[in-house]
Motif scaffolding. Structure first.
Motif, mmCIF file in Angstrom:
data_model
loop_
_atom_site.group_PDB
_atom_site.id
_atom_site.type_symbol
_atom_site.label_atom_id
_atom_site.label_comp_id
_atom_site.label_asym_id
_atom_site.label_seq_id
_atom_site.Cartn_x
_atom_site.Cartn_y
_atom_site.Cartn_z
ATOM 1 N N GLY A 137 0.822 -1.215 0.000
ATOM 2 C CA GLY A 137 0.000 0.000 0.000
ATOM 3 C C GLY A 137 0.852 1.259 0.000
ATOM 4 O O GLY A 137 0.565 2.220 -0.724
ATOM 5 N N SER A 138 1.923 1.257 0.779
ATOM 6 C CA SER A 138 2.838 2.407 0.808
ATOM 7 C C SER A 138 3.519 2.586 -0.543
ATOM 8 O O SER A 138 3.697 3.711 -1.015
ATOM 9 C CB SER A 138 3.901 2.226 1.891
ATOM 10 O OG SER A 138 3.320 2.255 3.162
ATOM 11 N N LEU A 139 3.913 1.479 -1.147
ATOM 12 C CA LEU A 139 4.598 1.545 -2.437
ATOM 13 C C LEU A 139 3.691 2.087 -3.537
ATOM 14 O O LEU A 139 4.167 2.724 -4.478
ATOM 15 C CB LEU A 139 5.118 0.157 -2.836
ATOM 16 C CG LEU A 139 6.213 -0.435 -1.952
ATOM 17 C CD1 LEU A 139 6.521 -1.863 -2.385
ATOM 18 C CD2 LEU A 139 7.471 0.416 -1.983
ATOM 19 N N GLU A 140 2.390 1.851 -3.420
ATOM 20 C CA GLU A 140 1.440 2.268 -4.453
ATOM 21 C C GLU A 140 0.857 3.657 -4.209
ATOM 22 O O GLU A 140 0.235 4.231 -5.100
ATOM 23 C CB GLU A 140 0.314 1.239 -4.554
ATOM 24 C CG GLU A 140 0.794 -0.104 -5.075
ATOM 25 C CD GLU A 140 -0.261 -1.194 -4.995
ATOM 26 O OE1 GLU A 140 -1.311 -0.998 -4.336
ATOM 27 O OE2 GLU A 140 -0.024 -2.266 -5.595
ATOM 28 N N ASP A 141 1.056 4.223 -3.029
ATOM 29 C CA ASP A 141 0.480 5.516 -2.663
ATOM 30 C C ASP A 141 1.301 6.650 -3.284
ATOM 31 O O ASP A 141 2.494 6.784 -3.028
ATOM 32 C CB ASP A 141 0.469 5.644 -1.135
ATOM 33 C CG ASP A 141 -0.184 6.910 -0.641
ATOM 34 O OD1 ASP A 141 -0.398 7.855 -1.430
ATOM 35 O OD2 ASP A 141 -0.471 6.970 0.569
ATOM 36 N N LYS A 142 0.656 7.491 -4.109
ATOM 37 C CA LYS A 142 1.387 8.569 -4.782
ATOM 38 C C LYS A 142 1.868 9.660 -3.823
ATOM 39 O O LYS A 142 2.740 10.447 -4.177
ATOM 40 C CB LYS A 142 0.545 9.167 -5.911
ATOM 41 C CG LYS A 142 -0.676 9.940 -5.461
ATOM 42 C CD LYS A 142 -1.398 10.530 -6.660
ATOM 43 C CE LYS A 142 -2.659 11.238 -6.425
ATOM 44 N NZ LYS A 142 -3.083 11.778 -5.224
ATOM 45 N N ASN A 143 1.319 9.694 -2.626
ATOM 46 C CA ASN A 143 1.749 10.679 -1.629
ATOM 47 C C ASN A 143 2.768 10.125 -0.650
ATOM 48 O O ASN A 143 3.059 10.752 0.367
ATOM 49 C CB ASN A 143 0.537 11.219 -0.863
ATOM 50 C CG ASN A 143 -0.319 12.098 -1.743
ATOM 51 O OD1 ASN A 143 0.188 12.955 -2.454
ATOM 52 N ND2 ASN A 143 -1.615 11.867 -1.727
ATOM 53 N N THR A 144 3.281 8.941 -0.933
ATOM 54 C CA THR A 144 4.257 8.275 -0.061
ATOM 55 C C THR A 144 5.434 7.829 -0.902
ATOM 56 O O THR A 144 5.271 7.430 -2.054
ATOM 57 C CB THR A 144 3.604 7.043 0.621
ATOM 58 O OG1 THR A 144 2.481 7.478 1.379
ATOM 59 C CG2 THR A 144 4.586 6.336 1.543
ATOM 60 N N ILE A 145 6.614 7.893 -0.307
ATOM 61 C CA ILE A 145 7.802 7.350 -0.957
ATOM 62 C C ILE A 145 8.503 6.416 0.021
ATOM 63 O O ILE A 145 8.597 6.703 1.218
ATOM 64 C CB ILE A 145 8.763 8.454 -1.454
ATOM 65 C CG1 ILE A 145 9.886 7.832 -2.290
ATOM 66 C CG2 ILE A 145 9.284 9.300 -0.299
ATOM 67 C CD1 ILE A 145 10.672 8.838 -3.106
ATOM 68 N N GLY A 200 8.558 8.305 3.737
ATOM 69 C CA GLY A 200 8.114 9.684 3.900
ATOM 70 C C GLY A 200 6.812 9.882 3.158
ATOM 71 O O GLY A 200 6.468 9.096 2.269
ATOM 72 N N GLY A 201 6.099 10.918 3.517
ATOM 73 C CA GLY A 201 4.840 11.160 2.842
ATOM 74 C C GLY A 201 4.382 12.596 2.953
ATOM 75 O O GLY A 201 4.923 13.383 3.733
#
Length: 155
Positions: free
Chosen positions: A49-57, A73-74
Motif C-alpha cells: 500500500g505504501s509503495l502504491e500511494d502517490k503521496n508516499t515514498i 516519507g509522505g
C-alpha cells in the motif's frame, strides 16, 4: 562503500519487512509499549500500500543487493493548528546496526528531502522516541528541532 539510494518496488517487500523487524526490535528495547514484530499482521499488504500511494515514498539504501537502510516519507494534510495545507512527514528511518554512523542515514535523508522539494513541501515533521539518543542526535544534526512534545501516561 558503494551505497545506492533507490525507490523501493514490490520486489523489495521481503527486504523491507526485514528492516521493519529491525526497527521493531530497536524500539522494543526502549519500552514494552511498542508492539513486537511478531504481533504485526498483513505487513506485506501494508508495505505494498505504501509503495502504491502517490503521496508516499519508500526509499532503500542498498549495498550491492543488500538493503541496509529503509525510509518512508509522505505528504499529508497539515494539523489544524498549522497555516499550511500540506506538510511532509517522515514516518520511518532505520539503518542496519552495522552501517550506522557511516553516512547512510544522511544519504537516504538527502534523497527524501529532494522528493519533498519536488512536491513543494516547506515543512516536514517526524516523531522520535525521547529515549532514542542516537535518533535525536541524527535529526538535530540534520537541522530538525523540537517544537512540540508528545507525552504519554500509562495506567
Amino acid at each position: 562503500m558503494n551505497i545506492k539510494i533507490k525507490k523501493a518496488t514490490s520486489r523489495d517487500i521481503l527486504g523491507i519487512i526485514e528492516m521493519i523487524e529491525q526497527i521493531c526490535d530497536y524500539h522494543c528495547n526502549f519500552d514494552k509499549y511498542y508492539k513486537p514484530f511478531a504481533k504485526y499482521d498483513n505487513l506485506e499488504k501494508e508495505v505494498l500500500g505504501s509503495l502504491e500511494d502517490k503521496n508516499t515514498i519508500v526509499l532503500l539504501a542498498k549495498l550491492d543487493k543488500k538493503i541496509i537502510g529503509y525510509c518512508v516519507g509522505g505528504v499529508d494534510s497539515a494539523p489544524n493548528y498549522a497555516p499550511k495545507i500540506k506538510i511532509g512527514y517522515i514516518y520511518t528511518v532505520i539503518i542496519s546496526d552495522k552501517y550506522r554512523g557511516r553516512g547512510v542515514g544522511k544519504k537516504i535523508l538527502d534523497e527524501l528531502m529532494k522528493w519533498f522539494e519536488d512536491k513543494k513541501i516547506k515543512n516536514i515533521e517526524l516523531e522520535v522516541d525521547a529515549r532514542n539518543k542516537l535518533g535525536i542526535d541524527f535529526w538535530k544534526n540534520n537541522n530538525f528541532f523540537t517544537y512540540r512534545l508528545k507525552m504519554r501516561r500509562d495506567l
